[in-house]
Write an enzyme that holds these catalytic residues in place. Structure first.
Site, PDB file in Angstrom:
ATOM      1  N   ASP A   3       0.839  -1.189   0.000  1.00  0.00           N
ATOM      2  CA  ASP A   3       0.000   0.000   0.000  1.00  0.00           C
ATOM      3  C   ASP A   3       0.879   1.246   0.000  1.00  0.00           C
ATOM      4  OD1 ASP A   3      -1.915   2.025   0.621  1.00  0.00           O
ATOM      5  OD2 ASP A   3      -3.184   0.515   1.562  1.00  0.00           O
TER       6      ASP A   3
ATOM      7  N   SER B 183      -7.191   3.815  -1.529  1.00  0.00           N
ATOM      8  CA  SER B 183      -6.860   2.386  -1.544  1.00  0.00           C
ATOM      9  C   SER B 183      -8.045   1.479  -1.816  1.00  0.00           C
ATOM     10  CB  SER B 183      -6.224   1.992  -0.203  1.00  0.00           C
ATOM     11  OG  SER B 183      -5.031   2.705   0.023  1.00  0.00           O
TER      12      SER B 183
ATOM     13  N   HIS C 222      -9.528  -3.023   6.826  1.00  0.00           N
ATOM     14  CA  HIS C 222      -9.123  -1.798   6.145  1.00  0.00           C
ATOM     15  C   HIS C 222      -9.264  -1.979   4.638  1.00  0.00           C
ATOM     16  CE1 HIS C 222      -6.321   1.715   5.418  1.00  0.00           C
ATOM     17  NE2 HIS C 222      -7.067   2.164   6.422  1.00  0.00           N
TER      18      HIS C 222
ATOM     19  N   GLU D 251     -13.550  -6.921  26.538  1.00  0.00           N
ATOM     20  CA  GLU D 251     -12.106  -7.087  26.706  1.00  0.00           C
ATOM     21  C   GLU D 251     -11.606  -8.249  25.851  1.00  0.00           C
ATOM     22  OE1 GLU D 251     -10.004  -5.092  28.322  1.00  0.00           O
ATOM     23  OE2 GLU D 251     -11.729  -3.798  28.755  1.00  0.00           O
TER      24      GLU D 251
ATOM     25  N   ASP E  17       2.080   2.650   3.539  1.00  0.00           N
ATOM     26  CA  ASP E  17       1.200   3.784   3.301  1.00  0.00           C
ATOM     27  C   ASP E  17       1.088   4.680   4.531  1.00  0.00           C
ATOM     28  OD1 ASP E  17      -1.235   5.027   1.770  1.00  0.00           O
ATOM     29  OD2 ASP E  17      -2.094   4.426   3.692  1.00  0.00           O
TER      30      ASP E  17
ATOM     31  N   HIS F 121       2.045   8.660   5.055  1.00  0.00           N
ATOM     32  CA  HIS F 121       1.040   9.629   5.518  1.00  0.00           C
ATOM     33  C   HIS F 121       1.576  10.434   6.699  1.00  0.00           C
ATOM     34  CE1 HIS F 121      -2.404   9.021   3.003  1.00  0.00           C
ATOM     35  NE2 HIS F 121      -2.540   7.741   3.297  1.00  0.00           N
TER      36      HIS F 121
ATOM     37  N   HIS G 289      -1.282   2.624  -5.032  1.00  0.00           N
ATOM     38  CA  HIS G 289      -1.046   4.022  -5.397  1.00  0.00           C
ATOM     39  C   HIS G 289       0.333   4.422  -4.885  1.00  0.00           C
ATOM     40  CE1 HIS G 289      -1.591   5.090  -1.201  1.00  0.00           C
ATOM     41  NE2 HIS G 289      -2.683   4.332  -1.209  1.00  0.00           N
TER      42      HIS G 289
END
Length: 486
Positions: A55, A105, A164, A220, A311, A315, A353
């Site tokens: 990524d 993405s 994700h 938990e 990625d 960022h 990308h």
């Protein structure tokens, strides 16, 4: 043909002796030429497909990873090759989305898994979908569903949250990539879709982070606390359908890989490779476990592996972690190709990308890729040891970003931005926590719309070449598995 005979042919063709014929560069070129002349395309039917997606790793980022790993090995760096750099086939891949010059993405990974471009911030929906609007959802058929229907097993591995965007593109369909555990009424969130696809027999193994999306808020877990807004416990549901839920390297090593496995190794994204604690599996660990699991299917498999945090590091404006996670990808590729037969396994390495990372010049050979640009030296190969300075008289780093958190422009009390570049030492620049200098001030550095690279080996990998649209990845995979059998 031997290197000597090719060199002699070259001399004859030129009508004179080739003075440089004994150069290491020249002989290496002749060796590669002979290898390429002798090569024959592999037109076997692909039993297995492994798609590696780093990524955010465009061609520039890949260059940085290559040099970084080479320098970690004690080389000058530029001469090094990553495992996939040596693959016989490659292409330049366009990454734009239907409605976005600079992609995200979700639709880029979706294009690889469906064969069509998609809408910004959506996953595996037809072009009629409107982002964030459930009523417009128009789901597409996935490569994972096609191969599963043909009897193959499917796996997905990611160092990001398993829900994700990139990893989710293997199994999910949604009008909003951010509906990881909280889709509006009438739509199904991504975590639920993963368990649905495991129950349907489409997904056999899923390894990554993001445990929080699989349990109700406040629950938990071994790696954190659930944050689902409903009362649904997907971890319990996974166990009910026969999946083993594992939370660390020890659990993964002890798992029965002949049964479905859901690995949730962190509450959110997994740690950067630079920060990975003991007990958290590496990308190579997860990749080898997934292959071991999927190889139990005599009909073959499809596996997508994402190095998701390359990625995230960009960022954040941090080249060191982008490169170390890129090296982790290279190690996963190396491990995978040792476990499979390239006569029947198509391996593809690409990215969704690029980022706005740039490499500044003019630096001498062996300049630390995360450090200050060192001058070219006369009479020697390695750099001069003296930093190159800009017009302001200050040194600069090899790597910078055009925007991001490392911007030299700082917001002032009156809301305007101003500033100047700080004077850096090599030690400061090479600190793993250093944020590369940027120009445009932004809290998070952005993606870039420029092309990315693709490297391929195995059956029908020769179909990749030139400049191609991203959705061609699906079409080549599909032909390698199904078209070759016709």
């Amino acid at each position: 043909m031997s290197t000597l005979s090719i060199a002699l042919c070259a001399s004859t063709a030129l009508g004179q002796d080739v003075v440089q014929a004994q150069s290491d560069y020249f002989t290496a070129g002749q060796d590669l030429l002979a290898e390429r002349v002798a090569a024959q395309p592999n037109t076997n039917q692909a039993m297995n497909v492994i798609l590696f997606v780093a990524d955010g790793m465009g061609i520039g980022t890949n260059y940085g990873i290559r040099v970084f790993q080479g320098q970690e090995m004690g080389l000058l760096g530029e001469e090094h090759n990553l495992p996939y750099d040596l693959y016989p086939h490659s292409a330049i891949i366009k990454t734009y989305n239907i409605n976005a010059q600079t992609p995200d993405s979700a639709p880029t990974a979706g294009a690889m898994n469906t064969g069509v471009k998609q809408v910004f911030n959506t996953i595996n929906m037809a072009d009629t979908v409107v982002h964030n609007d459930c009523s417009t959802e128009a789901p597409l058929t996935l490569f994972s569903e096609l191969v599963s229907e043909a009897g193959k097993s499917v796996g997905v591995v990611s160092t990001a949250r398993i829900t994700h965007a990139t990893g989710a593109a293997v199994y999910a369909k949604t009008a909003n990539r951010n509906w990881e555990n909280n889709a509006p009424e009438g739509c199904t969130d991504i975590a639920t879709q993963l368990i649905d696809q495991m129950e349907a027999g489409v997904i056999d193994i899923a390894l990554g982070g993001g445990a929080r999306s699989f349990a109700p808020e406040g629950t938990e877990l071994e790696v954190g606390t659930g944050n689902r807004p409903d009362d649904v416990n997907l971890i319990d549901r996974a166990a009910e359908i026969g999946a083993q839920v594992v939370y660390n390297s020890e659990d993964l090593a002890a798992a029965d890989l002949s049964a479905p496995v859901l690995g949730l190794f962190t509450n959110s994204d997994m740690n950067y490779e630079h920060d990975r604690p003991e007990g958290e599996p590496s990308l190579a660990d997860m990749t080898t476990a997934a292959i071991e699991s999927l190889q139990g299917d005599e009909d073959g498999f499809y596996l997508m592996v994402e190095a998701g945090r390359v990625d995230h590091a960009s960022h954040g404006g941090n080249a060191h972690r982008a490169f170390t996670d890129g090296v982790a990808l290279a190690e996963a590729v190396a491990a995978a190709q040792e476990m499979v037969d390239l006569e029947n396994t198509l391996i593809i390495v690409t990215a969704d990308h690029e980022h706005v990372m740039s490499f500044n010049g003019y630096c001498g050979r062996g300049t630390p890729i995360t450090g200050l640009c060192m001058g070219v030296a006369a009479g020697q190969v390695e750099h001069s040891g003296e930093p190159v300075t800009a017009a302001d008289g200050k040194p600069y780093t090899v790597v910078s970003y055009t925007n991001g958190a490392g911007s030299v422009l700082i917001e002032q009390e009156d809301g305007t931005y101003s500033g100047e570049r700080p004077d850096l030492t090599q030690e400061e620049a090479q600190d793993p926590d250093y944020l590369q200098q940027a120009l445009i001030p932004m809290g998070s550095e952005t993606h870039s719309g420029v092309d990315v690279g693709l490297w391929a080996n195995g059956p029908w990998s020769h179909l990749f070449g030139g400049t191609m649209d991203q959705e061609m990845i699906f079409h080549v995979m599909n032909h390698a598995v199904f078209g070759a059998a016709e």
